[in-house]
Each structure stands twice: as structure tokens, then as C-alpha cells.
Design an enzyme around this catalytic site. Sequence first.
Site, short mmCIF file in Angstrom:
data_model
loop_
_atom_site.label_atom_id
_atom_site.label_comp_id
_atom_site.label_asym_id
_atom_site.label_seq_id
_atom_site.Cartn_x
_atom_site.Cartn_y
_atom_site.Cartn_z
N GLU A 94 0.82 -1.20 0.00
CA GLU A 94 0.00 0.00 0.00
C GLU A 94 0.86 1.26 0.00
O GLU A 94 1.93 1.29 0.60
CB GLU A 94 -0.94 -0.03 1.21
CG GLU A 94 -1.96 -1.15 1.05
CD GLU A 94 -2.86 -1.37 2.25
OE1 GLU A 94 -3.97 -1.86 2.03
OE2 GLU A 94 -2.47 -1.09 3.39
N CYS A 107 3.48 8.44 0.98
CA CYS A 107 3.92 7.53 2.04
C CYS A 107 4.08 6.16 1.38
O CYS A 107 3.10 5.58 0.91
CB CYS A 107 2.88 7.51 3.15
SG CYS A 107 3.24 6.30 4.43
N CYS A 114 5.90 -6.90 7.06
CA CYS A 114 7.00 -6.38 7.86
C CYS A 114 7.47 -7.48 8.78
O CYS A 114 6.68 -8.25 9.30
CB CYS A 114 6.53 -5.18 8.68
SG CYS A 114 7.89 -4.32 9.52
N CYS A 118 6.08 -4.74 16.13
CA CYS A 118 5.51 -3.67 16.95
C CYS A 118 4.06 -4.05 17.30
O CYS A 118 3.25 -4.32 16.42
CB CYS A 118 5.54 -2.34 16.21
SG CYS A 118 7.20 -1.91 15.66
N CYS A 121 0.95 -2.03 15.72
CA CYS A 121 0.90 -1.72 14.27
C CYS A 121 0.21 -2.84 13.50
O CYS A 121 0.50 -4.01 13.69
CB CYS A 121 2.32 -1.52 13.75
SG CYS A 121 2.38 -1.24 11.97
N CYS A 339 -0.99 5.99 9.40
CA CYS A 339 0.18 5.24 9.90
C CYS A 339 -0.27 4.02 10.68
O CYS A 339 -1.14 4.09 11.53
CB CYS A 339 0.98 6.06 10.90
SG CYS A 339 1.80 7.44 10.23
N1 SAH Z 1 9.25 0.60 10.11
C1 SAH Z 1 9.37 2.01 10.02
C2 SAH Z 1 8.42 2.68 9.04
C3 SAH Z 1 6.98 2.23 9.03
S1 SAH Z 1 5.94 2.70 10.37
C4 SAH Z 1 9.25 2.63 11.39
O1 SAH Z 1 8.96 1.91 12.35
O2 SAH Z 1 9.50 3.81 11.54
C5 SAH Z 1 5.72 4.42 10.24
C6 SAH Z 1 5.29 5.08 11.54
O3 SAH Z 1 3.96 4.70 11.92
C7 SAH Z 1 6.17 4.66 12.72
O4 SAH Z 1 6.50 5.78 13.49
C8 SAH Z 1 5.26 3.75 13.50
O5 SAH Z 1 5.64 3.63 14.82
C9 SAH Z 1 3.92 4.40 13.29
N2 SAH Z 1 2.76 3.56 13.60
C10 SAH Z 1 2.67 2.22 13.56
N3 SAH Z 1 1.43 1.82 13.91
C11 SAH Z 1 0.73 2.94 14.16
C12 SAH Z 1 -0.63 3.18 14.53
N4 SAH Z 1 -1.49 2.19 14.70
N5 SAH Z 1 -1.02 4.46 14.68
C13 SAH Z 1 -0.15 5.49 14.47
N6 SAH Z 1 1.12 5.32 14.09
C14 SAH Z 1 1.57 4.07 13.95
#
Ligand code: SAH
Length: 346
Positions: A94, A107, A114, A118, A121, A339
Site C-alpha cells: 500500500e 507515504c 514487515c 511492533c 501496528c 500510519c
Molecule cells: N518501520 C518504520 C516505518 C513504518 S511505520 C518505522 O517503524 O518507523 C511508520 C510510523 O507509523 C512509525 O513511526 C510507526 O511507529 C507508526 N505507527 C505504527 N502503527 C501505528 C498506529 N497504529 N497508529 C499510528 N502510528 C503508527
Amino acid sequence: MNENKKDIRALSLNELEAYFSSIGEKPFRARQVYDWLWNKNARSLSEMTNLSKPLREKLEKYFVINPAEIHTVQKSKDGTIKNAIKLHDGNIVESVMIPTPKRTTACVSSQVGCSLDCTFCATARLIRMRNLSPAEIVDQIVLIDEQSRKYHQKPLSNIVFMGMGEPLLNYTAVTEAIRKITEDKGLGLSPRRITVSTSGIPKMIMKLADDTLKVKLALSLHSAIEKKRNQLMPFSKKFPLTDIVEALRYWYSRTKSRITFEYIVWKGINDQEEDIKALAEFCKKVPSKVNLIQYNSIDKGTYVQADIDVIEKYVSLLEKNNIVVKIRKSRGEDIDAACGQLANKH
Ligand code: SAH
């Protein structure tokens, strides 16, 4: 059908030159083809009209271009567009177009799914994973540039590697894609308008600093208290915060570019005074600023964004310590384009 043919975009300019000389063609042909591939973004060999027909036919025997294609498009009330992009092997990633009055940000994804874990996420819940090729990354950007021109009459202006995947775990392809899109011809985007966001892999942060690409760096921090961070981002147990700080200091010494910390405040998780103090202390270790990002819920209950008064406490304590802090609103929530919501739900 195309399975035995090689994607010509996997060849570097040097490799193209070697190929053309091996078939008795002049080296400048390689430049021409490279120009079609990376500056004119040709989606088929037949578009390369300044090559003779016999040459094009010869190329078509062995090579193919496998462009990534838009599979589905979802439009948010706020103008954000989420694209599901279909890759040549059927995988889907996406990419999101985020328009604001002044700029359009893409973006983009760096991996299918991935490999990190986390807990907050949505992308982390996808099992399949492979790296994207440089061409697959560039394609996402070209498609969003086209959308920006079509819907907003202006070119794409910024790129954030904040889609699916961890860009620093697909380092070679991500940096090659960045080189391609910042070349003078073609999109010619300034690297300063590109942000690589990482969960924090110290060795790769240092490598990125050494490669002097002039991009910006964002670190997903979410807690400056090691134990809590490890619970939120279990893979980070392998990468202690002291190592991350060391890598970030190295980054700053090489690039003189301030690091952005991405930080979500959750109820009952990191909403206490000690959390705010820890973040303020952490920020003093390296030139940085903080983006407090809105949490986009991915399921009911487990994680809930803290109330605005807690977020304001963060802002006031950070500002008291002379740290630049911004509250970032999410875009495209109604279509799960925000995000952490990218999970191939379409
Ligand atoms: N792997 C990389 C890039 C992808 S995530 C990273 O971790 O930075 C991009 C951003 O979205 C990161 O800051 C991540 O922590 C955030 N993110 C992940 N899940 C989220 C959610 N449910 N709500 C808001 N931000 C989120």
C-alpha cells in the site's frame, strides 16, 4: 508468460552497457534505455521509440518491464488516497498520497508486510514478507506523482518511507530507489524532501549516514524507557537505546541533520510524568525534535490514545526544555490509510 524473461530494470547502467556491447550495439544505447526506464518511466519496451524496431524486438525476447500497477484506490474525505499496488508476483503493498495546501506527500512501502513485531501496528500482523525492488519502490512514487498532478495540478513534493516495512532492513533497494528519484532527470526530487523512518537499527543508521544521501531521518521511539519500549517493539530488545543514541549521534555528526522522534502517547502505557521526563532527557542526547503522532486504532481496546491534556503536558514539558515538538494529526483514517493501519484490508 513473462517468467523466463528478466526485468530489465534489475540491470544497472553498467550492466546495460555491457549487455549492449555484447550484442554489438553502441554503448549510448544503454543510456537511452536507462533514460526510458528511470527518467521517462516507460512501462513497456515498445515505448522506446528512439530504438530501432529490430533492436526493440531483440530486447523483448529476453527482457520485460514488470511495472507495479494500481489494484484498488480508496479516497478519504480529507483528500488522502490509499492505493493498493499490485506487484508482478501478485503481492500487494500500500502507498498513500497525502495532499496539503502546500505540498503532496507520498507515504511508500519498502517491504511486503514487515518482519518487525511492533504490538500496536497493523502491518506487523501480516505474515508474508519480501523486500521490494528499487523499481517497485520507484513505481509507487511515480504513480503518486501522477495522482498528485491529476487531482491537485502539482507534482509530488515529499516522500516518507512510513508505509509497510522497515526501510533499513531493505537497505540496498531503498537507497537505490532514493538515488533514482533524486537524479536530475525524471522526478528530480531533493533528498531533503525524503524522510526515512526507522524503528531503530543502529548499524544501518550509521551506514545511511556514511552513504551521504542527504535524506532526513525519523526514529519511531514511542518510549524513552527501555523496558517499555521493548514491550511495545519487542524486536528492539536486540538494540539497546544506548546503541541507538550512539548511532544517532554519529548520524548527526556526519549529516548535521536533526532527527525526528515519532512518538505516540497511550493511556496507561506512557502517559506518566516519568515517561515525559525520560523523553525530554533522551532528546537532550542528540539534536532532535519530537512529533507526537496520533494513534490510529487497529483493534478495539488494547491501545488507546491518551487524552489531550496528557499530550499537552508532553508539549509543555518538552518546550520548557527547549525541545521542538509538534502534534501531528493523522490523515485518511476513514479509509485505514493512516500510519500503522496499512494491512491490505481492501
Ligand atoms: N518501520 C518504520 C516505518 C513504518 S511505520 C518505522 O517503524 O518507523 C511508520 C510510523 O507509523 C512509525 O513511526 C510507526 O511507529 C507508526 N505507527 C505504527 N502503527 C501505528 C498506529 N497504529 N497508529 C499510528 N502510528 C503508527
